[in-house]
Design a protein around this motif. Sequence first.
Motif, PDB file in Angstrom:
ATOM      1  N   GLY A  27       0.820  -1.199   0.000  1.00 50.36           N
ATOM      2  CA  GLY A  27       0.000   0.000   0.000  1.00 50.36           C
ATOM      3  C   GLY A  27       0.855   1.251   0.000  1.00 50.36           C
ATOM      4  O   GLY A  27       0.970   1.954  -1.005  1.00 50.36           O
ATOM      5  N   ASP A  28       1.501   1.530   1.084  1.00 50.81           N
ATOM      6  CA  ASP A  28       2.367   2.696   1.211  1.00 50.81           C
ATOM      7  C   ASP A  28       3.744   2.369   0.635  1.00 50.81           C
ATOM      8  O   ASP A  28       4.453   1.511   1.175  1.00 50.81           O
ATOM      9  CB  ASP A  28       2.502   3.077   2.686  1.00 50.81           C
ATOM     10  CG  ASP A  28       3.247   4.391   2.885  1.00 50.81           C
ATOM     11  OD1 ASP A  28       3.908   4.856   1.935  1.00 50.81           O
ATOM     12  OD2 ASP A  28       3.180   4.936   3.997  1.00 50.81           O
ATOM     13  N   PRO A  29       4.173   3.007  -0.450  1.00 56.10           N
ATOM     14  CA  PRO A  29       5.479   2.686  -1.042  1.00 56.10           C
ATOM     15  C   PRO A  29       6.647   3.019  -0.127  1.00 56.10           C
ATOM     16  O   PRO A  29       7.750   2.467  -0.288  1.00 56.10           O
ATOM     17  CB  PRO A  29       5.513   3.555  -2.312  1.00 56.10           C
ATOM     18  CG  PRO A  29       4.547   4.656  -2.052  1.00 56.10           C
ATOM     19  CD  PRO A  29       3.474   4.053  -1.202  1.00 56.10           C
ATOM     20  N   ARG A  30       6.432   3.872   0.860  1.00 61.92           N
ATOM     21  CA  ARG A  30       7.504   4.215   1.783  1.00 61.92           C
ATOM     22  C   ARG A  30       7.925   3.022   2.637  1.00 61.92           C
ATOM     23  O   ARG A  30       9.031   3.018   3.211  1.00 61.92           O
ATOM     24  CB  ARG A  30       7.076   5.376   2.675  1.00 61.92           C
ATOM     25  CG  ARG A  30       6.857   6.691   1.936  1.00 61.92           C
ATOM     26  CD  ARG A  30       6.276   7.754   2.839  1.00 61.92           C
ATOM     27  NE  ARG A  30       4.959   7.357   3.342  1.00 61.92           N
ATOM     28  CZ  ARG A  30       4.202   8.128   4.120  1.00 61.92           C
ATOM     29  NH1 ARG A  30       4.632   9.332   4.469  1.00 61.92           N
ATOM     30  NH2 ARG A  30       3.024   7.706   4.540  1.00 61.92           N
ATOM     31  N   ALA A  31       7.063   2.000   2.712  1.00 54.67           N
ATOM     32  CA  ALA A  31       7.406   0.809   3.487  1.00 54.67           C
ATOM     33  C   ALA A  31       8.616   0.101   2.905  1.00 54.67           C
ATOM     34  O   ALA A  31       9.361  -0.570   3.627  1.00 54.67           O
ATOM     35  CB  ALA A  31       6.212  -0.143   3.544  1.00 54.67           C
ATOM     36  N   LEU A  32       8.829   0.256   1.597  1.00 55.89           N
ATOM     37  CA  LEU A  32       9.980  -0.390   0.967  1.00 55.89           C
ATOM     38  C   LEU A  32      11.286   0.262   1.381  1.00 55.89           C
ATOM     39  O   LEU A  32      12.351  -0.355   1.304  1.00 55.89           O
ATOM     40  CB  LEU A  32       9.841  -0.325  -0.558  1.00 55.89           C
ATOM     41  CG  LEU A  32       8.715  -1.165  -1.165  1.00 55.89           C
ATOM     42  CD1 LEU A  32       8.589  -0.881  -2.649  1.00 55.89           C
ATOM     43  CD2 LEU A  32       8.975  -2.640  -0.932  1.00 55.89           C
ATOM     44  N   LEU A  33      11.224   1.519   1.815  1.00 60.18           N
ATOM     45  CA  LEU A  33      12.437   2.238   2.207  1.00 60.18           C
ATOM     46  C   LEU A  33      12.908   1.876   3.610  1.00 60.18           C
ATOM     47  O   LEU A  33      13.992   2.263   4.021  1.00 60.18           O
ATOM     48  CB  LEU A  33      12.197   3.747   2.121  1.00 60.18           C
ATOM     49  CG  LEU A  33      11.776   4.274   0.750  1.00 60.18           C
ATOM     50  CD1 LEU A  33      11.533   5.782   0.825  1.00 60.18           C
ATOM     51  CD2 LEU A  33      12.836   3.959  -0.291  1.00 60.18           C
ATOM     52  N   ALA A  34      12.089   1.119   4.336  1.00 62.33           N
ATOM     53  CA  ALA A  34      12.464   0.734   5.695  1.00 62.33           C
ATOM     54  C   ALA A  34      13.611  -0.259   5.702  1.00 62.33           C
ATOM     55  O   ALA A  34      14.304  -0.411   6.696  1.00 62.33           O
ATOM     56  CB  ALA A  34      11.254   0.147   6.412  1.00 62.33           C
ATOM     57  N   ARG A  35      13.784  -0.968   4.579  1.00 66.36           N
ATOM     58  CA  ARG A  35      14.892  -1.916   4.399  1.00 66.36           C
ATOM     59  C   ARG A  35      14.914  -2.995   5.489  1.00 66.36           C
ATOM     60  O   ARG A  35      15.977  -3.437   5.928  1.00 66.36           O
ATOM     61  CB  ARG A  35      16.239  -1.197   4.350  1.00 66.36           C
ATOM     62  CG  ARG A  35      16.347  -0.172   3.245  1.00 66.36           C
ATOM     63  CD  ARG A  35      17.752   0.392   3.152  1.00 66.36           C
ATOM     64  NE  ARG A  35      18.698  -0.645   2.763  1.00 66.36           N
ATOM     65  CZ  ARG A  35      18.922  -1.031   1.504  1.00 66.36           C
ATOM     66  NH1 ARG A  35      18.274  -0.461   0.514  1.00 66.36           N
ATOM     67  NH2 ARG A  35      19.805  -1.968   1.236  1.00 66.36           N
ATOM     68  N   ASP A  36      13.754  -3.415   5.926  1.00 69.72           N
ATOM     69  CA  ASP A  36      13.704  -4.537   6.847  1.00 69.72           C
ATOM     70  C   ASP A  36      13.384  -5.805   6.059  1.00 69.72           C
ATOM     71  O   ASP A  36      13.188  -5.779   4.846  1.00 69.72           O
ATOM     72  CB  ASP A  36      12.684  -4.304   7.957  1.00 69.72           C
ATOM     73  CG  ASP A  36      11.274  -4.067   7.414  1.00 69.72           C
ATOM     74  OD1 ASP A  36      11.038  -4.373   6.231  1.00 69.72           O
ATOM     75  OD2 ASP A  36      10.430  -3.562   8.158  1.00 69.72           O
ATOM     76  N   ALA A  37      13.338  -6.920   6.740  1.00 69.07           N
ATOM     77  CA  ALA A  37      13.172  -8.200   6.052  1.00 69.07           C
ATOM     78  C   ALA A  37      11.810  -8.360   5.407  1.00 69.07           C
ATOM     79  O   ALA A  37      11.618  -9.228   4.568  1.00 69.07           O
ATOM     80  CB  ALA A  37      13.406  -9.345   7.037  1.00 69.07           C
ATOM     81  N   ALA A  38      10.835  -7.493   5.759  1.00 71.94           N
ATOM     82  CA  ALA A  38       9.468  -7.665   5.274  1.00 71.94           C
ATOM     83  C   ALA A  38       9.350  -7.494   3.771  1.00 71.94           C
ATOM     84  O   ALA A  38       8.436  -8.040   3.157  1.00 71.94           O
ATOM     85  CB  ALA A  38       8.536  -6.683   5.988  1.00 71.94           C
ATOM     86  N   TRP A  39      10.240  -6.724   3.133  1.00 67.91           N
ATOM     87  CA  TRP A  39      10.090  -6.460   1.709  1.00 67.91           C
ATOM     88  C   TRP A  39      10.782  -7.509   0.839  1.00 67.91           C
ATOM     89  O   TRP A  39      10.543  -7.570  -0.367  1.00 67.91           O
ATOM     90  CB  TRP A  39      10.643  -5.070   1.354  1.00 67.91           C
ATOM     91  CG  TRP A  39      12.117  -4.919   1.554  1.00 67.91           C
ATOM     92  CD1 TRP A  39      12.753  -4.495   2.677  1.00 67.91           C
ATOM     93  CD2 TRP A  39      13.148  -5.182   0.594  1.00 67.91           C
ATOM     94  NE1 TRP A  39      14.108  -4.486   2.499  1.00 67.91           N
ATOM     95  CE2 TRP A  39      14.385  -4.902   1.224  1.00 67.91           C
ATOM     96  CE3 TRP A  39      13.159  -5.633  -0.714  1.00 67.91           C
ATOM     97  CZ2 TRP A  39      15.622  -5.059   0.577  1.00 67.91           C
ATOM     98  CZ3 TRP A  39      14.384  -5.791  -1.367  1.00 67.91           C
ATOM     99  CH2 TRP A  39      15.595  -5.506  -0.723  1.00 67.91           C
ATOM    100  N   GLU A  40      11.645  -8.331   1.423  1.00 73.07           N
ATOM    101  CA  GLU A  40      12.456  -9.234   0.612  1.00 73.07           C
ATOM    102  C   GLU A  40      11.621 -10.283  -0.110  1.00 73.07           C
ATOM    103  O   GLU A  40      11.797 -10.519  -1.303  1.00 73.07           O
ATOM    104  CB  GLU A  40      13.520  -9.904   1.481  1.00 73.07           C
ATOM    105  CG  GLU A  40      14.578  -8.945   2.005  1.00 73.07           C
ATOM    106  CD  GLU A  40      15.625  -9.651   2.839  1.00 73.07           C
ATOM    107  OE1 GLU A  40      15.499 -10.886   3.036  1.00 73.07           O
ATOM    108  OE2 GLU A  40      16.559  -8.979   3.306  1.00 73.07           O
TER     109      GLU A  40
END
Length: 255
Positions: free
Chosen positions: A140-153
């Motif tokens: 939803g929020d594209p800024r979540a990808l910038l968090a660089r945590d394991a959730a986006w991998e």
Amino acid sequence: MRTGWIPNQHGAWAMLIVPFVFGAVLAARAGVAGWWLLPLFCCWMLGYFAFHDASLWLKAAPRRRPTYVRPLLTYTAASAAAGVLTLVLGGWALAGWALAYLPLLLPALWLASRRKERATVGGALTVAAACLMTLVARFGDPRALLARDAAWECPALVAVLLFAYFFGTVLYVKTNIRERGSRGYLAASIGWHGIATLATVAWAATGHLAWWWPLFFAATTVRSAVVPRLRWSAKKLGFVEVGFTLALGICFLLW
């Protein structure tokens, strides 16, 4: 069936639906799925209809362009309405994904205006836009990808695998229809699928993927090498692709 209202690209349906479904499943697994996904899906599909009509309008002769105006305006308005509802339910941060889609869709429309919408680069752009929907539906929020945590991998890897499969299908279909007999396209198709297979082998060896992913892409490599020599009809090719798409879904569900 009136011209311009229903896209005639039958092979595009799986490419449009599967990435969204995968993203929605990932969102559900992460506990972040919401009602905003329903209008998002409507916005996405209606947006594709509008994109298709825009492409037809751009490449049509001046006297034919009025044919596509009504469906273009109708689908654009309907997609926009669904988009607004998506933002209301899911948050205005979703609008940030538009920045990611502009560099994909604008060149594709330019190719259409040059009557080159079926160029390989055009196929790559539209496939990339479709596969990006996996990340849109998941985060939803594209800024979540910038968090660089394991959730986006995992979602990012899913999107890459989808691009590998669907763009490979673009090359594969060309070797069976428009570019039948072309050694260059045949080599490109086999090479693309072979590289995808080797990549999934490497990911499986490092524990990022299960063993069935290399087997799946190995099967697509065999398909890309053998089927063009059989000169199957478009209908038979379509049935085979349904089987491969179902296999792709099974690989994902077993993740």
